[in-house]
Design a protein around this motif. Structure first.
Motif, PDB file in Angstrom:
ATOM      1  N   THR A 177       0.938  14.861   7.994  1.00 10.68           N
ATOM      2  CA  THR A 177      -0.281  14.374   7.344  1.00 10.68           C
ATOM      3  C   THR A 177      -0.428  12.853   7.438  1.00 10.68           C
ATOM      4  OG1 THR A 177       0.911  14.396   5.234  1.00 10.68           O
ATOM      5  CG2 THR A 177      -0.471  16.308   5.739  1.00 10.68           C
ATOM      6  N   SER A 178       0.485  12.213   8.144  1.00 13.30           N
ATOM      7  CA  SER A 178       0.379  10.779   8.421  1.00 13.30           C
ATOM      8  C   SER A 178       0.257  10.599   9.926  1.00 13.30           C
ATOM      9  CB  SER A 178       1.598  10.027   7.865  1.00 13.30           C
ATOM     10  OG  SER A 178       2.808  10.611   8.311  1.00 13.30           O
ATOM     11  N   ALA A 179       0.239   9.367  10.401  1.00  7.14           N
ATOM     12  CA  ALA A 179       0.011   9.127  11.831  1.00  7.14           C
ATOM     13  C   ALA A 179       0.708   7.848  12.278  1.00  7.14           C
ATOM     14  CB  ALA A 179      -1.485   9.031  12.122  1.00  7.14           C
TER      15      ALA A 179
ATOM     16  N   HIS B 180      12.198  10.064   8.241  1.00  9.38           N
ATOM     17  CA  HIS B 180      13.632  10.351   8.238  1.00  9.38           C
ATOM     18  C   HIS B 180      14.468   9.090   8.347  1.00  9.38           C
ATOM     19  CE1 HIS B 180      12.117  14.421   9.386  1.00  9.38           C
ATOM     20  NE2 HIS B 180      13.090  14.789   8.554  1.00  9.38           N
ATOM     21  N   SER B 181      13.852   7.936   8.069  1.00  5.34           N
ATOM     22  CA  SER B 181      14.607   6.687   8.109  1.00  5.34           C
ATOM     23  C   SER B 181      15.571   6.635   6.926  1.00  5.34           C
ATOM     24  CB  SER B 181      13.654   5.486   8.065  1.00  5.34           C
ATOM     25  OG  SER B 181      12.953   5.451   6.829  1.00  5.34           O
ATOM     26  N   SER B 182      16.525   5.732   7.002  1.00  7.20           N
ATOM     27  CA  SER B 182      17.575   5.645   5.987  1.00  7.20           C
ATOM     28  C   SER B 182      17.030   5.313   4.598  1.00  7.20           C
ATOM     29  CB  SER B 182      18.607   4.586   6.394  1.00  7.20           C
ATOM     30  OG  SER B 182      17.984   3.315   6.554  1.00  7.20           O
ATOM     31  N   ALA B 183      15.831   4.733   4.537  1.00  6.42           N
ATOM     32  CA  ALA B 183      15.254   4.375   3.241  1.00  6.42           C
ATOM     33  C   ALA B 183      15.022   5.592   2.362  1.00  6.42           C
ATOM     34  CB  ALA B 183      13.940   3.625   3.441  1.00  6.42           C
ATOM     35  N   PHE B 184      14.884   6.768   2.977  1.00  8.09           N
ATOM     36  CA  PHE B 184      14.643   7.993   2.220  1.00  8.09           C
ATOM     37  C   PHE B 184      15.925   8.779   1.998  1.00  8.09           C
ATOM     38  CE2 PHE B 184      10.572   7.064   4.279  1.00  8.09           C
ATOM     39  CZ  PHE B 184       9.705   7.134   3.202  1.00  8.09           C
ATOM     40  N   GLY B 185      17.046   8.103   2.055  1.00  8.03           N
ATOM     41  CA  GLY B 185      18.328   8.794   1.925  1.00  8.03           C
ATOM     42  C   GLY B 185      18.386   9.782   0.784  1.00  8.03           C
ATOM     43  N   ALA B 186      18.012   9.350  -0.410  1.00  9.91           N
ATOM     44  CA  ALA B 186      18.053  10.228  -1.573  1.00  9.91           C
ATOM     45  C   ALA B 186      16.668  10.429  -2.162  1.00  9.91           C
ATOM     46  CB  ALA B 186      18.987   9.644  -2.631  1.00  9.91           C
ATOM     47  N   ALA B 187      15.669  10.336  -1.330  1.00 10.31           N
ATOM     48  CA  ALA B 187      14.291  10.415  -1.824  1.00 10.31           C
ATOM     49  C   ALA B 187      13.828  11.834  -2.084  1.00 10.31           C
ATOM     50  CB  ALA B 187      13.346   9.739  -0.828  1.00 10.31           C
ATOM     51  N   GLY B 188      14.596  12.819  -1.602  1.00  6.35           N
ATOM     52  CA  GLY B 188      14.211  14.199  -1.808  1.00  6.35           C
ATOM     53  C   GLY B 188      13.379  14.746  -0.663  1.00  6.35           C
ATOM     54  N   ASP B 189      12.742  15.898  -0.901  1.00  2.00           N
ATOM     55  CA  ASP B 189      11.971  16.589   0.119  1.00  2.00           C
ATOM     56  C   ASP B 189      10.738  15.778   0.502  1.00  2.00           C
ATOM     57  OD1 ASP B 189      10.946  18.459   1.833  1.00  2.00           O
ATOM     58  OD2 ASP B 189      10.140  19.735   0.240  1.00  2.00           O
ATOM     59  N   ILE B 190      10.515  15.637   1.808  1.00  2.00           N
ATOM     60  CA  ILE B 190       9.332  14.902   2.271  1.00  2.00           C
ATOM     61  C   ILE B 190       8.183  15.855   2.588  1.00  2.00           C
ATOM     62  CG2 ILE B 190      10.663  12.963   3.160  1.00  2.00           C
ATOM     63  CD1 ILE B 190      10.354  14.164   5.958  1.00  2.00           C
ATOM     64  N   GLY B 191       8.419  17.152   2.503  1.00  2.00           N
ATOM     65  CA  GLY B 191       7.356  18.135   2.710  1.00  2.00           C
ATOM     66  C   GLY B 191       6.676  17.995   4.052  1.00  2.00           C
TER      67      GLY B 191
ATOM     68  N   GLN C  77       0.819  -1.210   0.000  1.00  2.00           N
ATOM     69  CA  GLN C  77       0.000   0.000   0.000  1.00  2.00           C
ATOM     70  C   GLN C  77       0.855   1.263   0.000  1.00  2.00           C
ATOM     71  OE1 GLN C  77      -2.227  -1.188   3.638  1.00  2.00           O
ATOM     72  NE2 GLN C  77      -4.078  -0.955   2.409  1.00  2.00           N
ATOM     73  N   ALA C  78       2.104   1.130  -0.360  1.00  2.00           N
ATOM     74  CA  ALA C  78       3.054   2.250  -0.342  1.00  2.00           C
ATOM     75  C   ALA C  78       2.560   3.487  -1.098  1.00  2.00           C
ATOM     76  CB  ALA C  78       4.405   1.794  -0.885  1.00  2.00           C
ATOM     77  N   PRO C  79       1.825   3.354  -2.220  1.00  8.32           N
ATOM     78  CA  PRO C  79       1.349   4.567  -2.913  1.00  8.32           C
ATOM     79  C   PRO C  79       0.527   5.504  -2.034  1.00  8.32           C
ATOM     80  CG  PRO C  79       1.157   2.681  -4.364  1.00  8.32           C
ATOM     81  CD  PRO C  79       1.545   2.137  -3.010  1.00  8.32           C
ATOM     82  N   LEU C  80      -0.176   4.968  -1.036  1.00  4.85           N
ATOM     83  CA  LEU C  80      -0.983   5.816  -0.162  1.00  4.85           C
ATOM     84  C   LEU C  80      -0.116   6.798   0.620  1.00  4.85           C
ATOM     85  CD1 LEU C  80      -3.480   3.133   1.228  1.00  4.85           C
ATOM     86  CD2 LEU C  80      -4.010   4.981  -0.377  1.00  4.85           C
ATOM     87  N   LEU C  81       1.081   6.375   0.984  1.00  2.00           N
ATOM     88  CA  LEU C  81       2.008   7.264   1.674  1.00  2.00           C
ATOM     89  C   LEU C  81       2.826   8.085   0.693  1.00  2.00           C
ATOM     90  CD1 LEU C  81       3.381   5.034   4.601  1.00  2.00           C
ATOM     91  CD2 LEU C  81       1.998   7.111   4.810  1.00  2.00           C
ATOM     92  N   ALA C  82       3.147   7.499  -0.452  1.00  6.76           N
ATOM     93  CA  ALA C  82       3.986   8.190  -1.435  1.00  6.76           C
ATOM     94  C   ALA C  82       3.342   9.474  -1.928  1.00  6.76           C
ATOM     95  CB  ALA C  82       4.296   7.260  -2.601  1.00  6.76           C
ATOM     96  N   VAL C  83       2.007   9.492  -2.040  1.00  4.90           N
ATOM     97  CA  VAL C  83       1.342  10.698  -2.551  1.00  4.90           C
ATOM     98  C   VAL C  83       1.392  11.847  -1.548  1.00  4.90           C
ATOM     99  CG1 VAL C  83      -0.194   9.386  -4.055  1.00  4.90           C
ATOM    100  CG2 VAL C  83      -0.945   9.960  -1.732  1.00  4.90           C
ATOM    101  N   LEU C  84       1.812  11.586  -0.327  1.00  6.85           N
ATOM    102  CA  LEU C  84       1.944  12.660   0.663  1.00  6.85           C
ATOM    103  C   LEU C  84       3.207  13.476   0.430  1.00  6.85           C
ATOM    104  CD1 LEU C  84       0.920  10.764   3.949  1.00  6.85           C
ATOM    105  CD2 LEU C  84      -0.531  12.094   2.402  1.00  6.85           C
ATOM    106  N   MET C  85       4.126  12.940  -0.361  1.00  4.92           N
ATOM    107  CA  MET C  85       5.388  13.618  -0.632  1.00  4.92           C
ATOM    108  C   MET C  85       5.203  14.614  -1.772  1.00  4.92           C
ATOM    109  SD  MET C  85       7.747  10.175  -0.516  1.00  4.92           S
ATOM    110  CE  MET C  85       9.298  11.056  -0.670  1.00  4.92           C
ATOM    111  N   PRO C  86       5.845  15.776  -1.695  1.00  2.00           N
ATOM    112  CA  PRO C  86       5.745  16.747  -2.791  1.00  2.00           C
ATOM    113  C   PRO C  86       6.515  16.267  -4.016  1.00  2.00           C
ATOM    114  CG  PRO C  86       7.335  17.479  -1.170  1.00  2.00           C
ATOM    115  CD  PRO C  86       6.698  16.261  -0.589  1.00  2.00           C
ATOM    116  N   GLY C  87       6.166  16.808  -5.153  1.00  2.00           N
ATOM    117  CA  GLY C  87       6.867  16.418  -6.366  1.00  2.00           C
ATOM    118  C   GLY C  87       6.467  15.029  -6.820  1.00  2.00           C
TER     119      GLY C  87
END
Length: 333
Positions: A288-290, A272-283, A235-245
């Motif tokens: 907006t998550s919980a 801010h976990s390591s998985a987002f190392g080069a993921a860009g701005d999380i806005g 269900q990762a797309p549900l969280l991915a759409v919270l990111m800008p860009g």
């Protein structure tokens, strides 16, 4: 005294009498068979009605059990709800007389809330939520819905709910629906069920089928806050759409696969976990998550005396004890 001679019956008269008797017997037999068939159907319908009432009673008993379990879960976990304890989508058998019942509890808020496309004003009216429309358009793309204009569908869905009659750019209001072969009007209020999306301009059966597993119609005009502790990797797309860009689904999926078993106590730790190392701005994704859950979904499957019943219920756990919000019977449409 001589007796009067008895007139002989003609063969044709005897045959006619026999045919009349046979016809009467046939008619009576048909009437009797019809009456017996109606009696059989009425008896069966009565039995089915009794069994259905029993099944619904057992399903409602299951709701009471689920509400207690959810209240206990939130009471133990406090401000964090995770998948620890294997409570999510685990079959819970419920002993019933003359049959079997199974309950399944899942996080009912891990979905895109269509009613979050609008914001409720102090006067009770609904206005568009542009940020939610952008996320909905991105979700349409991410799940592979065959839409020519995701932004147009997001705008039309917003117009379907908002209180005004002015169409958004690419959207549709009453004037657009009034020109259809079978005209109808927009709801101008919150959707009661995700199936209403099928009536929105531009939503084809293929688009709806692709979106249905991802959307819901929670009874509030606010986006669903996805729980980073209970949402599944698929269900990762549900969280991915919270990111800008451009949404980074792969990074979100890696973060979900690498989260601790007990979950996070703060959304910032997830984003801010390591998985987002080069993921860009999380806005504003952390806000907006919980890490907890407000909405729980309950599915009850009951079989009693040959009658099958599926009941889907929505439970609000914003306050304790949790409370039932809605229920519907049959497969989700």
């Amino acid at each position: 005294m001589a007796s009067a001679p008895v007139a002989e019956r003609k063969p044709s008269e005897t045959g006619a009498a026999l045919l009349t008797v046979l016809l009467l017997v046939a008619v009576i037999a048909v009437l009797a068979a019809t009456a017996l068939e109606r009696l059989r159907i009425a008896t069966r319908l009565g039995g089915n009605a009794v069994a259905l009432d029993q099944a619904r009673a057992f399903a409602e008993a299951g709701e009471a059990l689920a509400v207690d379990r959810i209240s206990d879960l939130l009471g133990r976990e406090g401000t964090r709800v995770s998948l620890a304890g294997d409570w999510s989508d685990t079959p819970i058998p419920l002993p019933v007389t003359g049959g079997v019942a199974t309950l399944r509890i899942t996080d009912g808020g891990n979905c895109f809330n269509l009613n979050g496309l609008v914001i409720k004003q102090s006067d009770g009216s609904y206005v568009a939520n542009p940020a939610a429309a952008v996320r909905f358009a991105n979700l349409i793309r991410l799940v592979g819905a065959p839409a020519r204009s995701p932004e147009g569908i997001a705008a039309a869905a917003t117009d379907w709910i908002d209180s005004d009659t002015q169409a958004l750019s690419g959207g549709a209001e009453d004037g657009d629906y009034g020109g259809l072969e079978t005209p109808y009007r927009t709801a101008n209020t919150l959707m009661a069920d995700p199936s209403e999306l099928r009536a929105v301009m531009g939503v084809t059966p293929g688009i709806y089928a692709a979106l249905r597993p991802w959307v819901c119609a929670l009874p509030v005009a606010e986006p669903a806050r996805i729980n980073v502790n209970t949402v599944l990797p698929e269900q990762a797309p549900l969280l991915a759409v919270l990111m800008p860009g451009t949404p980074n689904v792969a990074a979100v999926r890696r973060a979900l696969l690498g989260r601790p078993a007990a979950g996070y106590d703060d959304t910032a730790k997830f984003w801010h976990s390591s998985a987002f190392g080069a993921a860009g701005d999380i806005g504003d994704a952390p806000s907006t998550s919980a890490v907890t859950t407000r909405w729980f979904a309950l599915r009850a499957d009951v079989r009693v005396n040959g009658t099958d019943l599926q009941q889907n219920s929505l439970i609000d756990a914003s306050t304790l004890p949790a409370r039932l919000v809605s229920r519907q019977w049959g497969e989700l449409s």
